[in-house]
Scaffold this active site. Structure first.
Site, PDB file in Angstrom:
ATOM      1  N   TYR A   5       0.795  -1.245   0.006  1.00  0.00           N
ATOM      2  CA  TYR A   5       0.109   0.016  -0.036  1.00  0.00           C
ATOM      3  C   TYR A   5       0.897   1.325   0.038  1.00  0.00           C
ATOM      4  CZ  TYR A   5       0.945   0.492   5.198  1.00  0.00           C
ATOM      5  OH  TYR A   5       1.216   0.608   6.339  1.00  0.00           O
ATOM      6  N   CYS A   6       0.142   2.410  -0.396  1.00  0.00           N
ATOM      7  CA  CYS A   6       0.668   3.668  -0.175  1.00  0.00           C
ATOM      8  C   CYS A   6      -0.435   4.716   0.221  1.00  0.00           C
ATOM      9  CB  CYS A   6       1.412   3.992  -1.539  1.00  0.00           C
ATOM     10  SG  CYS A   6       0.306   4.030  -3.258  1.00  0.00           S
ATOM     11  N   ARG A   7      -0.241   5.925  -0.371  1.00  0.00           N
ATOM     12  CA  ARG A   7      -1.299   6.868  -0.084  1.00  0.00           C
ATOM     13  C   ARG A   7      -2.392   6.792  -0.773  1.00  0.00           C
ATOM     14  NH1 ARG A   7      -3.300  11.550  -1.159  1.00  0.00           N
ATOM     15  NH2 ARG A   7      -2.266  11.877  -3.055  1.00  0.00           N
ATOM     16  N   THR A  43      -3.907   4.400   1.683  1.00  0.00           N
ATOM     17  CA  THR A  43      -4.224   4.673   3.074  1.00  0.00           C
ATOM     18  C   THR A  43      -5.401   5.719   3.253  1.00  0.00           C
ATOM     19  OG1 THR A  43      -2.621   6.622   3.220  1.00  0.00           O
ATOM     20  CG2 THR A  43      -2.008   4.276   4.228  1.00  0.00           C
TER      21      THR A  43
END
Length: 103
Positions: free
Chosen positions: A63-65, A93
């Site tokens: 995952y990332c932003r 996120t």
């Protein structure tokens, strides 16, 4: 090349079901410190330096932003190495916060 996706709700279900998986965060350290969902931090620029630490026998959620850097990380890993167990957290996120708040 196919990228597998998982939603924030799907990931929460895996957590609730005690599914055995690895969770990786491809954001920068300052982003990870500000908010994270428990993943190990491997920034996108350094992802291939951590090959030996990435599980090959169980699902790996990256995952990332917003879901873009994690998708790039998966593409890089799948192009050069025999990974077929990688999942992109759709919306990153931001989707997690929208679904569950800042928990």
């Amino acid at each position: 090349m196919q990228i597998k996706n998982i939603s924030a709700a799907g990931l929460q279900q895996w957590i609730s079901d005690h599914t055995d998986f690895q969770l990786l965060d491809t954001r920068e350290p300052y982003e990870h410190e500000a908010f994270n969902i428990g993943g190990t931090l491997f920034p996108l620029a350094e992802i291939t330096k951590h090959l030996s630490e990435i599980e090959k026998e169980k699902p790996v959620v990256i995952y990332c932003r917003a879901g873009v850097r994690s998708q790039i990380a998966i593409q890089r890993l799948q192009e050069k190495y025999p990974f077929n167990n990688l999942y992109n957290l759709v919306g990153g996120t931001e989707a997690w916060k929208k679904t569950f708040g800042n928990i």
